[in-house]
Design a protein around this motif. Structure first.
Motif, PDB file in Angstrom:
ATOM      1  N   PHE A  39       0.834  -1.210   0.000  1.00 34.10           N
ATOM      2  CA  PHE A  39       0.000   0.000   0.000  1.00 34.10           C
ATOM      3  C   PHE A  39       0.871   1.263   0.000  1.00 34.10           C
ATOM      4  N   ALA A  40       1.935   1.272   0.815  1.00 34.53           N
ATOM      5  CA  ALA A  40       2.797   2.456   0.913  1.00 34.53           C
ATOM      6  C   ALA A  40       3.486   2.756  -0.417  1.00 34.53           C
ATOM      7  N   ALA A  41       3.709   1.703  -1.201  1.00 31.02           N
ATOM      8  CA  ALA A  41       4.371   1.909  -2.489  1.00 31.02           C
ATOM      9  C   ALA A  41       3.400   2.344  -3.578  1.00 31.02           C
ATOM     10  N   GLU A  42       2.144   1.921  -3.520  1.00 32.30           N
ATOM     11  CA  GLU A  42       1.204   2.163  -4.619  1.00 32.30           C
ATOM     12  C   GLU A  42       0.176   3.245  -4.307  1.00 32.30           C
ATOM     13  N   VAL A  52      -3.284  14.725  -1.833  1.00 27.51           N
ATOM     14  CA  VAL A  52      -3.022  14.171  -0.500  1.00 27.51           C
ATOM     15  C   VAL A  52      -1.519  14.026  -0.323  1.00 27.51           C
ATOM     16  N   PRO A  53      -0.942  14.520   0.768  1.00 28.05           N
ATOM     17  CA  PRO A  53       0.496  14.384   0.999  1.00 28.05           C
ATOM     18  C   PRO A  53       0.923  12.916   1.005  1.00 28.05           C
ATOM     19  N   THR A  58       1.024   7.171   2.953  1.00 25.03           N
ATOM     20  CA  THR A  58       1.889   6.079   3.413  1.00 25.03           C
ATOM     21  C   THR A  58       1.395   5.517   4.750  1.00 25.03           C
ATOM     22  N   VAL A  59       1.096   6.436   5.674  1.00 29.27           N
ATOM     23  CA  VAL A  59       0.564   5.984   6.970  1.00 29.27           C
ATOM     24  C   VAL A  59      -0.749   5.244   6.779  1.00 29.27           C
ATOM     25  N   LEU A  63      -1.766   1.323   7.756  1.00 30.29           N
ATOM     26  CA  LEU A  63      -2.962   1.020   8.537  1.00 30.29           C
ATOM     27  C   LEU A  63      -3.859   0.025   7.808  1.00 30.29           C
ATOM     28  N   LEU A  64      -4.013   0.218   6.489  1.00 32.01           N
ATOM     29  CA  LEU A  64      -4.806  -0.734   5.706  1.00 32.01           C
ATOM     30  C   LEU A  64      -4.160  -2.116   5.722  1.00 32.01           C
ATOM     31  N   GLY A  65      -2.840  -2.160   5.610  1.00 31.73           N
ATOM     32  CA  GLY A  65      -2.161  -3.459   5.674  1.00 31.73           C
ATOM     33  C   GLY A  65      -2.330  -4.127   7.025  1.00 31.73           C
ATOM     34  N   ALA A  66      -2.344  -3.315   8.094  1.00 35.37           N
ATOM     35  CA  ALA A  66      -2.498  -3.879   9.436  1.00 35.37           C
ATOM     36  C   ALA A  66      -3.866  -4.524   9.642  1.00 35.37           C
TER      37      ALA A  66
END
Length: 394
Positions: A39-42, A52-53, A58-59, A63-66
């Motif tokens: 998710f952080a990469a895409e 969106v910054p 990334t954060v 969170l979605l991965g968690a």
């Protein structure tokens, strides 16, 4: 105490989240980390379209991965979350793992089909028939129906396959769990049966020991009293009684050795037979008992356990006469018919005295257990003439 409380709460949390073992927690943590990295990469590429910054996306991605940490407890919600993130063209690992978890942990098949259909529609419409066609470059000139077919084939591979694998894995896990539960139940049943068999064997050995010891010792006591009574005036008869008492003692030792030999070697002791009843009666006569043996019907061989039980009933009944009805006349009857029946009746003893021996109250109960264990009938009680009657039909 505090450390124990923390450990207990940790174990309770693991059970609530479906982590049966620590490796289950480690696996979910690794999947959550990999999904967060994806998710952080895409996700930032999609988020930049809306200003969106990068650090926010990334954060949010981590969170979605968690969310994969709850895949065992809330697989349906996880699939819906994956479908909601499909327009971002990210989170493929989240989607695949969520769909697999749906098949494994969701027991409601209608729910699996419904949620899987939602995910299928979202992926087909949003990702493959719209987004990929916009990015297709030269392939963007392909007709929409061709993109639809391509999207459908890719969706089947990316959605239907994980669900089917999850269903297979879930069914296999439930089957294995059911077999393990059945094995535990069978093991518990075997333990109960083994304990019951040990209890029955202890009871059987106790009956054998009681029959051997009680009968022989009662005869020895009778002979000892006879020696005491006749020794001053008839030394020859006293010697005869002493010899008989010694022979009875040797017989008791022989029978005890047989029983102990069975315990040591797991073999089978030589069971008494009905033909030995005559010798049993002769021993009681030698001890001074007025006993008559009557055989009715045509004698024939019976199964060993039947003959042994009938013999022990006669033996215990004669022992009880020696204990409680010294001097009483006794009638022993052995009747052959469809089976065999033995009856021992003693008259009212001539006096209240005599060679009374201590009784544990197990004789009649042991006789009843022997007879009823073979499907026979047993009865014992006082007669109208103040005597006592024991009857067993096998």
């Amino acid at each position: 105490m505090e450390a124990a409380g923390v450990a207990a709460r940790g174990a309770e949390l693991r059970r609530a989240m479906g982590w049966e073992h620590r490796r289950s927690l480690v696996l979910d943590a690794v999947l959550a980390l990999l999904s967060g990295v994806e998710f952080a990469a895409e996700l930032p590429m999609f988020a930049q379209r809306f200003g969106v910054p990068v650090w926010v996306s990334t954060v949010l991605g981590f969170l979605l991965g968690a969310s994969l940490l709850v895949r065992r407890r809330w697989p349906v919600q996880l699939v819906l979350l994956s479908a909601a993130t499909s327009p971002t063209s990210s989170g493929y690992l989240l989607g695949i793992v969520a769909l697999y978890s749906l098949g494994v942990y969701c027991r409601d098949r209608r729910m699996v089909l419904g949620v899987g259909g939602i995910a299928l529609a979202a992926a087909l419409v949003v990702v493959f028939t719209v987004d990929l066609r916009q990015r297709g470059g030269a392939a963007a000139h392909l007709p929409l129906w061709q993109w639809t077919v391509i999207g459908l084939l890719m969706t089947v591979g990316g959605i239907v396959t994980p669900v089917l694998l999850g269903l297979y894995s879930g069914a296999r896990r439930r089957l294995v769990a059911g077999l393990q539960e059945r094995a535990r139940a069978l093991e518990a049943q075997q333990r109960l049966l083994a304990e019951r068999a040990r209890t029955e064997e202890r009871a059987r050995i106790a009956r054998e020991m009681h029959d051997v010891v009680a009968h022989r010792v009662s005869l020895m006591v009778v002979h000892a009293r006879a020696i005491e009574a006749v020794a001053p005036r008839d030394a020859g008869r006293a010697v005869e009684s002493a010899n008989l008492m010694g022979e009875i003692g040797r017989q008791a030792l022989d029978e005890l050795r047989q029983i102990l030999g069975v315990l040591r070697s797991d073999g089978a002791a030589a069971a008494p037979v009905l033909a030995d009843v005559e010798a049993l009666v002769a021993e009681s006569r030698a001890a001074g008992m007025d006993v008559v043996l009557e055989v009715r019907g045509e004698p024939r061989r019976m199964p060993g356990d039947v003959e042994g039980a009938a013999y022990r009933v006669v033996q215990e009944a004669l022992t009880n006469v020696h204990k409680h009805a010294v001097g009483a006349a006794v009638h022993v009857a052995v009747a052959y018919g469809d089976g065999v029946a033995v009856t021992v009746v003693n008259a009212c003893p001539p006096g209240a005295g005599g060679a009374l021996l201590p009784s544990g109250g197990n004789g009649l109960r042991g006789m009843r257990e022997r007879v009823e264990a073979l499907g026979g009938r047993f009865a014992a009680g006082a007669t109208e003439e103040s005597g006592f009657r024991v009857h067993a039909a096998l």
